[in-house]
Design a protein around this motif. Structure first.
Motif, PDB file in Angstrom:
ATOM      1  N   ASP A   5     -18.222  21.873 -42.583  1.00  0.00           N
ATOM      2  CA  ASP A   5     -19.030  21.182 -43.504  1.00  0.00           C
ATOM      3  C   ASP A   5     -20.147  20.489 -43.027  1.00  0.00           C
ATOM      4  O   ASP A   5     -21.146  20.528 -43.731  1.00  0.00           O
ATOM      5  CB  ASP A   5     -18.266  20.281 -44.359  1.00  0.00           C
ATOM      6  CG  ASP A   5     -17.114  21.085 -45.165  1.00  0.00           C
ATOM      7  OD1 ASP A   5     -17.163  22.487 -45.243  1.00  0.00           O
ATOM      8  OD2 ASP A   5     -16.108  20.517 -45.728  1.00  0.00           O
ATOM      9  N   SER A   6     -20.076  19.889 -41.787  1.00  0.00           N
ATOM     10  CA  SER A   6     -21.159  19.249 -41.229  1.00  0.00           C
ATOM     11  C   SER A   6     -21.947  20.138 -40.488  1.00  0.00           C
ATOM     12  O   SER A   6     -23.023  19.705 -39.755  1.00  0.00           O
ATOM     13  CB  SER A   6     -20.709  18.316 -40.236  1.00  0.00           C
ATOM     14  OG  SER A   6     -19.787  18.628 -39.247  1.00  0.00           O
ATOM     15  N   GLY A   7     -21.686  21.379 -40.271  1.00  0.00           N
ATOM     16  CA  GLY A   7     -22.877  22.441 -39.705  1.00  0.00           C
ATOM     17  C   GLY A   7     -22.290  22.969 -38.287  1.00  0.00           C
ATOM     18  O   GLY A   7     -22.833  23.697 -37.737  1.00  0.00           O
ATOM     19  N   VAL A   8     -21.077  22.533 -37.698  1.00  0.00           N
ATOM     20  CA  VAL A   8     -20.642  22.925 -36.560  1.00  0.00           C
ATOM     21  C   VAL A   8     -20.531  24.433 -36.822  1.00  0.00           C
ATOM     22  O   VAL A   8     -19.525  24.849 -37.905  1.00  0.00           O
ATOM     23  CB  VAL A   8     -19.544  22.196 -35.930  1.00  0.00           C
ATOM     24  CG1 VAL A   8     -18.695  22.974 -34.949  1.00  0.00           C
ATOM     25  CG2 VAL A   8     -19.781  20.851 -35.879  1.00  0.00           C
ATOM     26  N   ASN A   9     -20.930  25.253 -36.078  1.00  0.00           N
ATOM     27  CA  ASN A   9     -20.450  26.914 -36.270  1.00  0.00           C
ATOM     28  C   ASN A   9     -19.786  27.443 -34.985  1.00  0.00           C
ATOM     29  O   ASN A   9     -19.923  28.724 -34.819  1.00  0.00           O
ATOM     30  CB  ASN A   9     -21.892  27.809 -36.601  1.00  0.00           C
ATOM     31  CG  ASN A   9     -22.859  27.213 -35.313  1.00  0.00           C
ATOM     32  OD1 ASN A   9     -22.833  26.953 -34.277  1.00  0.00           O
ATOM     33  ND2 ASN A   9     -24.039  27.213 -36.078  1.00  0.00           N
ATOM     34  N   ARG A  10     -19.527  26.661 -33.933  1.00  0.00           N
ATOM     35  CA  ARG A  10     -18.826  27.270 -32.892  1.00  0.00           C
ATOM     36  C   ARG A  10     -17.331  26.296 -32.213  1.00  0.00           C
ATOM     37  O   ARG A  10     -17.905  25.179 -32.230  1.00  0.00           O
ATOM     38  CB  ARG A  10     -19.836  27.554 -31.710  1.00  0.00           C
ATOM     39  CG  ARG A  10     -19.223  28.352 -30.571  1.00  0.00           C
ATOM     40  CD  ARG A  10     -20.256  28.880 -29.879  1.00  0.00           C
ATOM     41  NE  ARG A  10     -19.968  29.617 -28.666  1.00  0.00           N
ATOM     42  CZ  ARG A  10     -19.406  29.132 -27.279  1.00  0.00           C
ATOM     43  NH1 ARG A  10     -19.521  27.866 -27.199  1.00  0.00           N
ATOM     44  NH2 ARG A  10     -19.003  30.016 -26.558  1.00  0.00           N
ATOM     45  N   ILE A  11     -16.483  26.990 -32.036  1.00  0.00           N
ATOM     46  CA  ILE A  11     -15.432  25.971 -31.570  1.00  0.00           C
ATOM     47  C   ILE A  11     -15.124  26.666 -30.240  1.00  0.00           C
ATOM     48  O   ILE A  11     -14.962  27.884 -29.999  1.00  0.00           O
ATOM     49  CB  ILE A  11     -14.170  26.075 -32.456  1.00  0.00           C
ATOM     50  CG1 ILE A  11     -14.473  25.569 -33.794  1.00  0.00           C
ATOM     51  CG2 ILE A  11     -12.983  25.623 -31.689  1.00  0.00           C
ATOM     52  CD1 ILE A  11     -14.579  23.998 -33.891  1.00  0.00           C
ATOM     53  N   SER A  12     -14.660  25.759 -29.264  1.00  0.00           N
ATOM     54  CA  SER A  12     -14.535  26.169 -27.850  1.00  0.00           C
ATOM     55  C   SER A  12     -13.222  25.529 -27.542  1.00  0.00           C
ATOM     56  O   SER A  12     -13.199  24.295 -27.519  1.00  0.00           O
ATOM     57  CB  SER A  12     -15.705  25.660 -26.899  1.00  0.00           C
ATOM     58  OG  SER A  12     -15.125  26.023 -25.453  1.00  0.00           O
ATOM     59  N   PHE A  13     -12.010  26.601 -27.121  1.00  0.00           N
ATOM     60  CA  PHE A  13     -10.862  25.995 -26.949  1.00  0.00           C
ATOM     61  C   PHE A  13     -10.630  25.864 -25.224  1.00  0.00           C
ATOM     62  O   PHE A  13     -10.714  26.921 -24.613  1.00  0.00           O
ATOM     63  CB  PHE A  13     -10.055  26.804 -27.689  1.00  0.00           C
ATOM     64  CG  PHE A  13      -9.587  26.691 -28.990  1.00  0.00           C
ATOM     65  CD1 PHE A  13      -8.981  25.259 -29.485  1.00  0.00           C
ATOM     66  CD2 PHE A  13      -9.758  27.511 -29.882  1.00  0.00           C
ATOM     67  CE1 PHE A  13      -8.848  25.106 -30.689  1.00  0.00           C
ATOM     68  CE2 PHE A  13      -9.707  27.537 -31.339  1.00  0.00           C
ATOM     69  CZ  PHE A  13      -8.984  26.079 -31.825  1.00  0.00           C
ATOM     70  N   GLY A  14     -10.033  24.816 -24.909  1.00  0.00           N
ATOM     71  CA  GLY A  14      -9.894  24.821 -23.748  1.00  0.00           C
ATOM     72  C   GLY A  14      -8.447  25.135 -23.181  1.00  0.00           C
ATOM     73  O   GLY A  14      -7.477  24.277 -23.195  1.00  0.00           O
ATOM     74  N   LEU A  15      -8.138  26.422 -23.228  1.00  0.00           N
ATOM     75  CA  LEU A  15      -6.691  26.993 -23.193  1.00  0.00           C
ATOM     76  C   LEU A  15      -6.146  26.845 -21.768  1.00  0.00           C
ATOM     77  O   LEU A  15      -5.093  26.460 -21.575  1.00  0.00           O
ATOM     78  CB  LEU A  15      -6.544  28.304 -23.744  1.00  0.00           C
ATOM     79  CG  LEU A  15      -5.324  29.165 -23.637  1.00  0.00           C
ATOM     80  CD1 LEU A  15      -4.125  28.296 -24.304  1.00  0.00           C
ATOM     81  CD2 LEU A  15      -5.329  30.486 -24.085  1.00  0.00           C
ATOM     82  N   GLN A  16      -7.081  27.371 -20.864  1.00  0.00           N
ATOM     83  CA  GLN A  16      -6.754  27.615 -19.426  1.00  0.00           C
ATOM     84  C   GLN A  16      -5.627  28.605 -19.191  1.00  0.00           C
ATOM     85  O   GLN A  16      -5.697  29.663 -18.202  1.00  0.00           O
ATOM     86  CB  GLN A  16      -6.266  26.376 -18.846  1.00  0.00           C
ATOM     87  CG  GLN A  16      -7.036  24.859 -19.395  1.00  0.00           C
ATOM     88  CD  GLN A  16      -8.811  25.363 -18.953  1.00  0.00           C
ATOM     89  OE1 GLN A  16      -9.224  26.304 -18.937  1.00  0.00           O
ATOM     90  NE2 GLN A  16      -9.375  24.192 -19.747  1.00  0.00           N
ATOM     91  N   SER A  17      -4.406  28.614 -19.722  1.00  0.00           N
ATOM     92  CA  SER A  17      -3.405  29.724 -19.438  1.00  0.00           C
ATOM     93  C   SER A  17      -2.680  30.049 -20.545  1.00  0.00           C
ATOM     94  O   SER A  17      -2.326  29.068 -21.617  1.00  0.00           O
ATOM     95  CB  SER A  17      -2.501  28.927 -18.346  1.00  0.00           C
ATOM     96  OG  SER A  17      -1.502  29.998 -18.265  1.00  0.00           O
TER      97      SER A  17
END
Lengths: 604, 401
Positions: free
Chosen positions: B117-129
């Motif tokens: 709702d605040s405008g964030v349009n990309r999520i980056s996950f630190g999965l690693q493995s």
């Protein structure tokens, strides 16, 4: 000061195997004679180079004059001449001994006689010195003074029952040593009125006074204004000052007369003019002949010294020139290597001498050096009758022009406990030793005699000896001469290009193994690069060994987080810096230590 | 006036627990400190915006990136508050890419919704493995299953641009386990994947206790992992646009690319780095100092504002601060640009520096072109596939100073 009575002078030295306590005893003698207080005593007063103190060996002869009031009520002048303690400096030792009238033999109460003990004693007896033994380190739990006394009598054949039993370290029984110096060492002889005849046993360069000659006056008298002549080199100069050696300082005096030990300065600019062993005489009233035993010492071991940073070449030259001022046996001449650029081919008395010079250059002159593998002087007899002395493997003539080659041999004596005789004999055989004989010193110890090629002992023989005898073997050698030998030049090719600085001369029978080990070693030393690098050992065009440094295949930057570019750049800069410390040969970058890797081929 | 592109990086130095390999500025922290930190950061933004007001007029923000640490440990409302502040202070483009880094397991429906709702349009996950044993060993707080749950949550909230970070060359990792991770991630249907090989940084727990860990994969295994990533991802429709980054068409990460293209960016927060008007600077790394410096009480603000041109103030405010020389700019142009698969443009170089690339780098270009590690194709200069694998060696050669 009243004129010194010749019969109250004692000129002597202390001889010992390394670590048996020679320098410590010298310190105690100086301390006990009251010339220095305990507080002023720097540990081991006589060894005043840092390097000497660190390694516990004496490199240059040091001399000190002290005054001792003996039990008989008279005052005696002691001139203690400290001798270099390593086989590399054998000639210097012999000249220092020739300046003495007697010697104190220090033997470790726990270890007994060692190879150097014997070598030094024989050298002293050869010079007709009166030798009396001192048993040191009697406070050690493992000390066996009586066994050592018997050993000295049996093996060397000198009286030892009343030898002072001392601990130089803890100052026990030092007075007994001082009294025996008075009673057992003869006063010097010689006529103060005779023509001057003085033996040079050392010389040093001083920036203000020029060369300072250390000498023992055998006959005659020298004083300020005497026009002196060095009989072997022919140099003539007028004496500026004479004097004797205080502890660490020069004390001028009126004159030096027969029997005295002291120094002469005469504004001489070059130690090359004042060679150890030469005779100083009065130019206007010369003696009839020089003192015996002078010889010009020649280097036995050669290697190339290169500045790691090519721009430091002039600095290296300056440093070598300065060191040579004080060390007439150091020789150097410019040479060029395709791999290493401009440098010097340097000659040394032995490997220790080499190491000392190398360390001094690095420490005192702050130079980063690349050293090539040390080698000896080979004699190459060419088919056209010409004989060349080869000190740099790169100059070896084409095999078709060589009739035969000769290499230097030494006579070696190795003292070892009997349990290790087998393994030491095996070592000597591996090093192409010729068995000469074996003597049992006592039931548990033997003296092995071998003739060995010098080039087999200059790298790591001493280390191998120590490791195969758990540190017990001791070793001494002297030059014997040249013998005909089957020798080849082993070349190393990196990425198909010959690297001149890595070539060395080797006995043909060992070439294959050496070549293989060298390739293995270099494979470990040379880091992976962008392409595969073949490393080959070859004799002429015949390749005898090969290894490959695989190509580097992965080297990628990590995540660049939060835009921190400067950190990544530092990483690249580090990489670039690492490259700078390597030598570029063709396309290949070779780390500096690789050029010395031939030295350590026998490491497991 | 032209609209110059500007990136904004916001550093959140907090996490649930420090990972064994992490040498970034990050640590677990109390809520009270977090709140003070956010306030200070708003102060910093305010101050910078005022100081640079004139210059900033020609800039438009095209990317905002919340990195860490783990930004998702913050209350979602604070992220919204920071975004609001940025929009007030800077000209943010309509279609700006706005990314929040999330650690699997630290995000719930509420947070995801607030972000969206605040405008964030990309999520980056630190999965690693995707291997739970490997995750545990790295000191990660999540399992693969928790990641799958977090992914489901953000997708449900409406996110359609999602990145997953992977890691190769983990102690004990085999080529098979790595391939397995890649396969599992491909099944997740995300738009962007990064895969970095683990670098053992000095001073990290891993570096100090390396011998207690299973052996690292050897060079050949690592290389196989890299080759596999490239092949499998390309087959699945991702395009490699940088050494370690892959995207579905239209999903190249602008924030990431901006570093390699030397787009201007402002970093806010402790230890954050900036490139602004050919000047690189880095904020102080001590959080207490940082908070003290930027907490907007009247007096401090005034004091700092008044003396901002003073170099003394610069050294007080920044850990590092330097105006890049022309040579440094050229170096960066090359070693950063060559990280991109498309490489660098000779024309762009000449336009920017008024000297041809050949003139400055002819010898180096020639050397690597000859041994096939670098390709010159008309205007473009780029690394060959094998050149990418050994890129450090090549890039080091582009340093001029």
């Amino acid at each position: 000061m009243a004129k010194i009575n010749q019969k109250n002078i004692r000129n002597f030295c202390i001889i010992a195997h390394i670590d048996h306590g020679k320098s410590t005893l010298a310190d105690r003698i100086i301390e006990k004679t009251g010339l220095l207080t305990s507080r002023e005593m720097q540990e081991q007063v006589l060894d005043n180079m840092d390097l000497e103190r660190e390694r516990g060996i004496t490199i240059k002869a040091q001399t000190v004059r002290i005054v001792y009031k003996a039990n008989d009520g008279e005052e005696y002048i002691f001139n203690l001449i400290d001798t270099p303690g390593h086989v590399d400096f054998n000639y210097e030792v012999s000249r220092a001994l020739a300046a003495c009238d007697g010697a104190i033999l220090v033997v470790d109460a726990a270890q007994g006689i060692e190879a150097q003990t014997l070598a030094n004693v024989y050298l002293a007896l050869d010079h007709d010195l009166d030798v009396f033994p001192v048993i040191n380190k009697i406070d050690l739990p493992s000390a066996e003074p009586q066994r050592v006394i018997d050993e000295i009598e049996d093996v060397i054949g000198i009286e030892a029952q009343d030898a002072p039993q001392i601990s130089a370290k803890n100052g026990i029984n030092i007075e007994e040593v001082l009294e025996q110096i008075v009673t057992k060492i003869p006063a010097p002889t010689g006529d103060a009125g005779a023509p001057l005849q003085a033996l040079i046993f050392d010389s040093i360069y001083d920036a203000y006074k020029g060369v300072i000659i250390f000498c023992r006056v055998k006959e005659g008298t020298v004083k300020k204004g005497t026009k002196i002549r060095m009989m072997a080199t022919g140099a003539v100069e007028e004496v500026v000052e004479v004097g004797y050696f205080g502890a660490g300082q020069f004390i001028p005096c009126e004159e030096l007369s027969a029997g005295m030990v002291g120094y002469i300065t005469a504004s001489i600019k070059d130690v090359q003019d004042t060679r150890v062993g030469d005779t100083v005489t009065d130019n206007d009233r010369p003696c009839s002949e020089p003192l015996p035993g002078y010889k010009k010492v020649n280097p036995m071991v050669y290697c190339g010294l290169y500045p790691a940073d090519g721009a430091k070449y002039p600095d290296l030259r300056d440093a070598l020139e300065k060191l040579q001022l004080n060390d007439a046996s150091l020789q150097f001449e410019p040479e060029t290597s395709i791999a290493l650029g401009f440098g010097f081919r340097c000659g040394f008395l032995g490997l220790l001498h080499l190491e000392i010079i190398q360390e001094r250059l690095e420490r005192e002159y702050n130079l980063d050096l690349v050293t090539t593998a040390p080698g000896v002087i080979y004699k190459v007899h060419k088919t056209n009758g010409e004989v060349i002395e080869l000190t740099n493997p790169s100059n070896m003539p084409d095999p078709s022009e060589i009739d035969y080659m000769e290499e230097p041999m030494v006579s070696a004596e190795i003292m070892v406990t009997t349990e290790f005789v087998g393994s030491i004999m095996k070592l000597c055989q591996e090093r192409r030793g010729v068995y000469i004989g074996m003597e049992y010193i006592e039931q548990s110890r033997a003296l092995l005699k071998y003739d060995l090629p010098l080039n087999e002992i200059i790298y790591d023989f001493f280390d191998a000896l120590k490791s195969r005898s758990r540190g017990y073997a001791s070793f001494d050698y002297e030059m014997k001469g040249y013998v005909k030998s089957s020798l080849v030049k082993l070349d190393i090719l990196i990425n198909k290009e010959e690297v001149d600085a890595l070539s060395f001369i080797v006995f043909s029978g060992s070439a294959e193994e050496r070549g293989r080990k060298m390739c293995e070693k270099l494979k470990k030393e040379i880091p992976r690069q962008l392409f595969e690098i073949p490393i080959q050992a070859a004799i002429g065009s015949r390749v005898i060994a090969r290894e490959t440094v695989k190509a580097m295949r992965k080297d990628v930057l990590a995540k660049c987080y939060g835009g921190d570019i400067s950190r990544k750049k530092k990483l690249l800069e580090k990489q670039k810096e690492g490259k700078k410390r390597m030598r570029q040969v063709g396309n290949v970058e070779i780390p500096q230590q690789a050029f010395m890797s031939v030295l350590k081929l026998d490491e497991e | 006036m032209k609209n110059k592109q500007l990136g904004i990086y916001v550093h959140i130095p907090f996490c649930v627990r420090k990972c064994i390999y992490c040498d970034f500025l990050s640590a677990p922290c109390t809520r009270a400190v977090q709140e003070k930190y956010v306030e200070a950061m708003l102060g910093e933004m305010q101050q910078v915006a005022e100081e640079q007001a004139e210059i900033l007029q020609k800039y438009q923000v095209f990317s905002i990136f919340f990195g860490g640490g783990t930004p998702s440990v913050l209350e979602a409302e604070w992220i919204a508050k920071i975004l609001l502040k940025i929009r007030q202070l800077f000209r943010v483009s309509e279609d700006a890419e706005i990314t929040v880094e999330c650690n699997p397991g630290t995000i719930d429906e509420h947070k995801a919704q607030v972000y969206f709702d605040s405008g964030v349009n990309r999520i980056s996950f630190g999965l690693q493995s995707a291997n739970n044993t490997e995750l545990q060993m790295l000191g990660r707080i999540h399992t693969f299953e928790e990641f799958e749950e977090s992914l489901r949550i953000v997708k449900a909230a409406g996110f359609t641009n999602i990145n997953v970070d992977l890691m190769s060359a983990i102690p004990g990792q085999t080529v098979i386990s790595y391939k397995n991770t890649v396969q599992k991630v491909l099944a997740c249907d995300v738009q962007h994947i990064s895969s970095y090989s683990l670098i053992i940084e000095e001073g990290t727990y891993l570096e100090e206790h390396l011998e207690e860990f299973p052996p690292l994969p050897d060079e050949d295994a690592e290389r196989e992992m890299y080759a596999y990533t490239k092949q499998a991802l390309q087959e699945a429709g991702y395009q490699q646009y940088e050494i370690s980054n892959y995207a579905k068409p239209g999903f190249v990460c602008r924030h990431n690319l901006s570093y390699w293209e030397r787009t201007d960016y402002l970093g806010f927060g402790v230890g954050a780095a900036s490139l602004f008007e050919e000047c690189r600077y880095t904020n102080l790394s001590d959080i207490e100092q940082y908070i003290q410096l930027y907490t907007p009480t009247e007096t401090i603000l005034e004091a700092v504002c008044n003396t901002v041109k003073d170099t003394k103030t610069q050294s007080e405010r920044y850990a590092e601060w330097r105006v890049l020389s022309k040579e440094e700019q050229m170096e960066e142009f090359m070693f950063l640009g060559l990280r991109k698969i498309e490489g660098v443009s000779q024309r762009a170089f000449e336009k920017k520096f008024q000297v041809s690339m050949q003139e400055v780098y002819g010898t180096v270009l020639d050397k690597y072109q000859k041994n096939g590690l670098l390709i010159i194709d008309g205007d473009a200069v780029y690394l060959a596939p094998h050149g990418i694998e050994v890129s450090n060696v090549i890039m080091a050669d582009f340093l001029l100073t």
